[in-house]
Design an enzyme around this catalytic site. Structure first.
Site, PDB file in Angstrom:
ATOM      1  N   LYS A 118       0.835  -1.215   0.000  1.00  0.00           N
ATOM      2  CA  LYS A 118       0.000   0.000   0.000  1.00  0.00           C
ATOM      3  C   LYS A 118       0.856   1.246   0.000  1.00  0.00           C
ATOM      4  O   LYS A 118       0.470   2.260  -0.578  1.00  0.00           O
ATOM      5  CB  LYS A 118      -0.954   0.000   1.195  1.00  0.00           C
ATOM      6  CG  LYS A 118      -2.107  -0.973   1.011  1.00  0.00           C
ATOM      7  CD  LYS A 118      -3.317  -0.580   1.821  1.00  0.00           C
ATOM      8  CE  LYS A 118      -4.503  -1.464   1.482  1.00  0.00           C
ATOM      9  NZ  LYS A 118      -5.669  -1.217   2.310  1.00  0.00           N
ATOM     10  N   LYS A 200      -3.788 -10.288  -7.286  1.00  0.00           N
ATOM     11  CA  LYS A 200      -4.988 -10.639  -6.533  1.00  0.00           C
ATOM     12  C   LYS A 200      -6.190  -9.846  -7.063  1.00  0.00           C
ATOM     13  O   LYS A 200      -6.030  -8.685  -7.469  1.00  0.00           O
ATOM     14  CB  LYS A 200      -4.632 -10.308  -5.081  1.00  0.00           C
ATOM     15  CG  LYS A 200      -5.706 -10.151  -4.118  1.00  0.00           C
ATOM     16  CD  LYS A 200      -5.115  -9.816  -2.750  1.00  0.00           C
ATOM     17  CE  LYS A 200      -5.316  -8.330  -2.451  1.00  0.00           C
ATOM     18  NZ  LYS A 200      -5.334  -7.984  -1.054  1.00  0.00           N
ATOM     19  N   LYS A 203     -10.533  -4.292  -6.095  1.00  0.00           N
ATOM     20  CA  LYS A 203     -11.344  -3.226  -6.689  1.00  0.00           C
ATOM     21  C   LYS A 203     -10.479  -2.240  -7.480  1.00  0.00           C
ATOM     22  O   LYS A 203     -10.971  -1.538  -8.341  1.00  0.00           O
ATOM     23  CB  LYS A 203     -12.121  -2.496  -5.598  1.00  0.00           C
ATOM     24  CG  LYS A 203     -11.180  -1.908  -4.561  1.00  0.00           C
ATOM     25  CD  LYS A 203     -11.846  -1.114  -3.514  1.00  0.00           C
ATOM     26  CE  LYS A 203     -10.843  -0.385  -2.646  1.00  0.00           C
ATOM     27  NZ  LYS A 203      -9.866  -1.203  -1.934  1.00  0.00           N
TER      28      LYS A 203
HETATM   29  P1  TYM Z   1     -10.069  -6.458   3.158  1.00  0.00           P
HETATM   30  O1  TYM Z   1     -11.138  -5.466   3.416  1.00  0.00           O
HETATM   31  O2  TYM Z   1      -8.959  -6.097   2.235  1.00  0.00           O
HETATM   32  O3  TYM Z   1     -10.682  -7.819   2.643  1.00  0.00           O
HETATM   33  C1  TYM Z   1     -11.777  -8.420   3.307  1.00  0.00           C
HETATM   34  C2  TYM Z   1     -11.683  -9.934   3.236  1.00  0.00           C
HETATM   35  O4  TYM Z   1     -11.678 -10.376   1.886  1.00  0.00           O
HETATM   36  C3  TYM Z   1     -10.552 -11.215   1.662  1.00  0.00           C
HETATM   37  N1  TYM Z   1     -10.085 -10.977   0.276  1.00  0.00           N
HETATM   38  C4  TYM Z   1      -9.828 -11.962  -0.589  1.00  0.00           C
HETATM   39  N2  TYM Z   1      -9.919 -13.306  -0.480  1.00  0.00           N
HETATM   40  C5  TYM Z   1      -9.611 -14.029  -1.581  1.00  0.00           C
HETATM   41  N3  TYM Z   1      -9.206 -13.484  -2.751  1.00  0.00           N
HETATM   42  C6  TYM Z   1      -9.104 -12.148  -2.904  1.00  0.00           C
HETATM   43  N4  TYM Z   1      -8.734 -11.618  -4.071  1.00  0.00           N
HETATM   44  C7  TYM Z   1      -9.415 -11.320  -1.787  1.00  0.00           C
HETATM   45  N5  TYM Z   1      -9.430  -9.972  -1.594  1.00  0.00           N
HETATM   46  C8  TYM Z   1      -9.841  -9.785  -0.324  1.00  0.00           C
HETATM   47  C9  TYM Z   1      -9.518 -10.752   2.682  1.00  0.00           C
HETATM   48  O5  TYM Z   1      -8.565 -11.755   2.934  1.00  0.00           O
HETATM   49  C10 TYM Z   1     -10.395 -10.460   3.873  1.00  0.00           C
HETATM   50  O6  TYM Z   1     -10.686 -11.630   4.599  1.00  0.00           O
HETATM   51  N6  TYM Z   1      -7.526  -5.892   7.381  1.00  0.00           N
HETATM   52  C11 TYM Z   1      -8.679  -6.508   6.778  1.00  0.00           C
HETATM   53  C12 TYM Z   1      -9.987  -6.057   7.415  1.00  0.00           C
HETATM   54  C13 TYM Z   1     -10.012  -6.246   8.892  1.00  0.00           C
HETATM   55  C14 TYM Z   1     -10.174  -7.485   9.589  1.00  0.00           C
HETATM   56  C15 TYM Z   1     -10.135  -7.133  10.972  1.00  0.00           C
HETATM   57  C16 TYM Z   1     -10.353  -8.792   9.182  1.00  0.00           C
HETATM   58  C17 TYM Z   1      -9.883  -5.258   9.811  1.00  0.00           C
HETATM   59  N7  TYM Z   1      -9.946  -5.792  11.063  1.00  0.00           N
HETATM   60  C18 TYM Z   1     -10.262  -8.126  11.971  1.00  0.00           C
HETATM   61  C19 TYM Z   1     -10.482  -9.770  10.178  1.00  0.00           C
HETATM   62  C20 TYM Z   1     -10.435  -9.425  11.545  1.00  0.00           C
HETATM   63  C21 TYM Z   1      -8.706  -6.111   5.308  1.00  0.00           C
HETATM   64  O7  TYM Z   1      -8.184  -5.111   4.903  1.00  0.00           O
HETATM   65  O8  TYM Z   1      -9.464  -6.931   4.549  1.00  0.00           O
END
Ligand code: TYM
Length: 336
Positions: A118, A200, A203
């Site tokens: 990022k 990956k 968006k």
């Molecule tokens: P975030 O918002 O980027 O993504 C949310 C969830 O979607 C999964 N994900 C994917 N899985 C498979 N293939 C992909 N291309 C893909 N893109 C996204 C992510 O692995 C995630 O599970 N830091 C976290 C949000 C968060 C969180 C937490 C999660 C904040 N606090 C506490 C669990 C527990 C994040 O940025 O996910």
């Protein structure tokens, strides 16, 4: 306020409302949250505080947060059985986040691959929040004494750091936090972009990304244009190294239909990519259709969604406050 069931294990996860939810979010995370409320105590939230590590348009962030709530419910998360809430509505996240910042090492944060990615993408805004984000994520999880954190593969490193922070804190102060485990699905944990299978699905590359609320014809167009591999074989076979595009489509098809790779190979044997790609598109469209329809229906009732947010925040706060009180006492803050 009712005591949460203490005999059940607890699940917790969140998604940032920084963009529209997509197939990676669904297959990597949300799909594995559904249908567990009888077996687990389930907490799912919109990680809105995390989103401002990157600049957001305020009105869009508000809209997407409520839309995300509608999509959580539309996917099958019953708000009567799951605690659904908005992170910023539960002030304990910010408070524990600060404390845990003081128990997280600079070196640990520097090694986070998401921070490296990022900060490379947002070179003009490498702010402190982007760097310390994993300490807030640890607070999100540890506040609720979660046993399991269902996430996609890209969050594994953050979950491991959460475990290290919990263990470090427990070593100093005794058993304060449950040490959680990530819960990563066998298929769907790493969905790649349809038009750049080395990256990956996200968006930020909308042409290779399928959104949950997207129209069926747009979804089908994206699948028909999906990059398949430049080998001359034209054969549906799982081989991540040599056929990343086809293997990605196979992971998607497997995750939405429940079929194994062997079953998919025999289903499309002799048919080639021309038949396979639209079949994957169709299977995804049919999986997403009821979600899109139900989310659209729910979005027409803003008062209901706001009510769910309110009651979710109340239930979440009750649990979070207990952990925060304990932490404040342990570190030596004078009680009010
Ligand atoms: P975030 O918002 O980027 O993504 C949310 C969830 O979607 C999964 N994900 C994917 N899985 C498979 N293939 C992909 N291309 C893909 N893109 C996204 C992510 O692995 C995630 O599970 N830091 C976290 C949000 C968060 C969180 C937490 C999660 C904040 N606090 C506490 C669990 C527990 C994040 O940025 O996910």
């Amino acid at each position: 306020m009712q005591e949460p069931n203490t005999t059940k294990k607890r699940m917790l996860s969140g998604i940032q409302p920084s963009g529209d939810l997509h197939l990676g979010n669904y297959l990597g995370a949300m799909k594995n949250w559904i249908g567990l409320a009888d077996e687990f105590d389930c907490f799912y939230f919109m990680a809105d505080m995390h989103t401002i590590t990157v600049r957001q348009t305020p009105a869009d962030l508000r809209r997407r947060t409520l839309e995300q709530m509608a999509q959580y419910i539309a996917c099958g998360l019953d708000p009567e059985k799951n605690v659904l809430f908005v992170q910023s509505h539960v002030h304990q996240h910010a408070e524990l986040g600060w404390v845990l910042n003081c128990y997280t090492m600079f070196g640990e944060l520097s090694r986070m691959t998401q921070f490296k990615d990022k900060s490379a993408k947002n070179a003009e805004n490498i702010n402190g929040g982007l760097f310390t984000y994993p300490a807030l994520m640890a607070a999100d999880i540890l506040l609720y004494q979660a046993d399991l954190v269902p996430v996609g593969h890209d969050q594994k490193q953050h979950c491991e750091l959460t475990r290290d922070i919990a263990q470090r804190f427990n070593c100093i102060y005794g058993d304060v936090f449950k040490v959680p485990e990530p819960y990563i699905p066998k298929t769907g944990a790493r969905i790649m972009s349809l038009n750049a299978p080395e990256s990956k699905m996200s968006k930020s590359m909308p042409e290779g990304c399928v959104f949950l609320m997207e129209k069926p014809e747009d979804i089908q167009r994206k699948f028909k244009r999906a990059i398949t591999d430049s080998d001359t074989e034209n054969c549906v076979r799982f081989d991540l190294e040599n056929k990343p595009g086809v293997s990605n489509l196979m992971s998607i098809y497997s995750a939405v239909t429940g079929r194994t790779y062997e079953q998919i190979e025999s289903e499309f044997s002799g048919l080639g990519y021309g038949a396979f790609k639209p079949a994957v598109g169709e299977a995804v469209i049919e999986t997403l259709r009821p979600i899109r329809e139900e989310a659209t229906r729910l979005l027409a009732d803003k008062a209901y969604l706001e009510n769910v947010c309110r009651s979710g925040a109340e239930k979440a706060s009750y649990v979070a406050e207990k952990t925060l009180r304990k932490v404040y006492k342990k570190v030596g803050f004078l009680p009010r």
